[in-house]
Write an enzyme that holds these catalytic residues in place. Structure first.
Site, short mmCIF file in Angstrom:
data_model
loop_
_atom_site.label_atom_id
_atom_site.label_comp_id
_atom_site.label_asym_id
_atom_site.label_seq_id
_atom_site.Cartn_x
_atom_site.Cartn_y
_atom_site.Cartn_z
N HIS A 248 0.83 -1.21 0.00
CA HIS A 248 0.00 0.00 0.00
C HIS A 248 0.87 1.26 0.00
CE1 HIS A 248 -3.62 2.38 1.26
NE2 HIS A 248 -2.69 3.14 1.83
N GLU A 249 1.82 1.31 0.91
CA GLU A 249 2.68 2.49 1.00
C GLU A 249 3.57 2.63 -0.23
OE1 GLU A 249 2.09 4.73 3.16
OE2 GLU A 249 0.70 3.48 4.31
N HIS B 42 1.83 4.70 -2.78
CA HIS B 42 2.04 6.13 -2.52
C HIS B 42 3.42 6.56 -3.01
CE1 HIS B 42 -1.50 7.14 -0.20
NE2 HIS B 42 -1.28 6.21 0.72
N GLU C 142 -4.43 8.37 -2.53
CA GLU C 142 -5.00 7.12 -2.03
C GLU C 142 -5.36 6.17 -3.17
OE1 GLU C 142 -4.76 6.15 0.93
OE2 GLU C 142 -4.16 8.06 1.79
#
Length: 493
Positions: free
Chosen positions: A261-262, A265, A291
């Site tokens: 997930h990170e 980003h 997001e």
């Protein structure tokens, strides 16, 4: 000297200061000792004030007006100028004393939150959060008057420029109507549990597999790194992107998906247009878009059958495991398991929006003054029972689980579910335009997907508004129906 080059120079200094502020914050969240909180709060407040002074200097409005009158500005320059005007207008609405006070309150509150979460003790941090809330209300009111909007809309605008509560309500309405029924059908379908993945899973092994997958995704370790913190996040500065995750030796799945997930980003930050790196137009425009990139990587790509089939042998080897429990089919069942739970960052993509809807409801009530802060834990627990049928056993599982309010991020939470919608829409559009994306993912090759994102999202910076970018990249406005259709395909087909 013409006005536009003067503005570019000023905003480059502003961006460098903003990067310093981001790195101070990263250090505070990842490794700052509790006793150093007061000193770091003063440092961060000083940087915030310097940024505010640059944005509100008396000559700025005249320079912007003169630059807008200049001939021959390109589309990127014009977009850069528009973003300068937006940032300056928001800053001018808030006086320097309030900016400094809020920065100091946020820094102190965030550090107290770390201890409060460890001790599951909301009362320990409540006075600090009350200060942040009171000052945030003042800031929101000041900006609202300048923008001619509501205080809550003013807060939303700080994360997603131009977005308003009425539009969020319209986009969320199909989820409120359809997700409970969809959840019931999915839970009925998946009555049997997958085979357990028995631990322990050493942190060193978890970190190793996380780094391997980051490399496959295309993360540039020459310009970033992975560390450990209480709450996963991505921060850093231009050319230096920092990720953090947290580890649980009894459940590697949480940290691994947190890393992925990170990394979504981080790929966005590393893919922003280098030529505009120190200008407003070169930054990510919207938290909804940010997001969307993390959720596209984690939920759309890395929970797909293609990726998990590829990754299963690598994961099993990392932990020295074998057998049916470590087969691709069983791993897919684990990573697509739907189960109402207490923790937002661990939630599956079907129940995740309920976590956001709760926070959206509560923060609106807190900002409006309709919910006293002392009643937050009870309201939180009641909302979790209503929306997901689960009740937190303590404050750490409840209203202390997220850093956002304690860190001054009010109006941020809607971005998560709006981002999930945009992620589904981007991923669908990417697959339709580039047929090699899914076959590439099945081989651990994310090149085609990342290349599409570089062209259509990352490389656009803030040249377009979020709505314009989504429409240009996908051919239509943001549409909750695309997200709901994705959930139907993945969990009920």
């Amino acid at each position: 000297m013409k006005a536009y080059p003067q503005l570019e120079a000023r905003f480059k200094r502003l961006t460098v200061l903003g990067d310093v502020d981001s790195m101070l914050h990263w250090d505070m969240s990842a490794m700052m000792p509790l006793g150093a909180a007061a000193g770091r709060a003063e440092q961060m407040a000083a940087v915030k004030v310097l940024c505010h002074q640059l944005l509100t200097a008396p000559e700025i409005p005249d320079l912007i007006a003169a630059a807008e009158a200049e001939q021959g500005l390109g589309s990127w320059q014009s977009a850069n100028l528009a973003e300068m005007r937006r940032q300056s207008a928001r800053a001018r609405a808030v006086d320097e004393e309030l900016t400094e006070a809020l920065a100091r309150a946020v820094s102190n509150c965030e550090m107290r939150w770390r201890q409060a979460k460890r001790d599951a003790d909301f009362e320990f941090v409540r006075p600090g959060l009350q200060s942040v809330l009171d000052l945030t209300r003042q800031e929101a009111q000041a900006i609202a008057e300048a923008l001619d909007t509501s205080p809550y809309d003013a807060l939303i605008d700080g994360f997603d420029a131009g977005l308003r509560e009425s539009e969020i309500d319209r986009l969320f309405a199909p989820l409120v109507e359809n997700l409970p029924k969809l959840l019931g059908r999915i839970l009925e379908r998946q009555k049997s549990a997958p085979l357990p993945l028995d631990g322990p899973f050493p942190v060193a092994a978890q970190r190793e597999i996380g780094l391997k997958l980051m490399a496959l995704l295309g993360f540039d370790f020459a310009h970033g790194r992975l560390d450990q913190s209480l709450h996963p996040f991505t921060g850093g500065a231009f050319g230096d992107v920092r990720l953090t995750t947290r580890y649980d030796e009894g459940n590697f799945a949480k940290s691994l998906m947190g890393v992925l997930h990170e990394t979504g980003h981080a790929l966005y930050e590393q893919g922003l247009p280098e030529d505009w790196g120190y200008q407003p137009v070169g930054r990510a425009h919207s938290m909804m878009l940010h997001e969307s990139q993390s959720l596209l990587i984690e939920m759309q790509a890395c929970r797909s059958k293609e990726f998990l089939t590829f990754a299963a042998p690598m994961i099993a080897q990392s932990f020295g495991r074998s057998g049916a429990a470590w087969s691709p089919d069983n791993l897919i069942r684990h990573y697509t398991r739907v189960q109402p739970g207490l923790i937002r960052v661990d939630a599956d993509e079907v129940t995740y929006p309920a976590h956001v809807l709760l926070r959206y409801r509560l923060e609106k009530a807190l900002i409006a003054g309709d919910l006293p802060l002392r009643d937050l834990p009870h309201a939180w627990n009641r909302g979790m029972e209503e929306l997901l049928g689960v009740i937190p056993g303590n404050d750490a599982e409840g209203c202390l689980q997220d850093i956002h309010w304690f860190d001054g991020a009010w109006g941020y939470f809607p971005s998560y579910t709006l981002g999930a919608m945009a992620a589904a829409q981007f991923f669908q559009a990417a697959g339709e335009s580039e047929p090699g994306i899914l076959p590439g993912i099945a081989k651990g090759d994310f090149g085609p997907l990342v290349a599409w994102l570089r062209r259509h999202v990352h490389g656009q910076g803030s040249r377009l508004t979020p709505s314009e970018l989504i429409h240009q990249a996908t051919g239509k406005p943001l549409d909750a129906a695309v997200y709901l259709a994705h959930l139907e395909r993945r969990y009920l087909a």
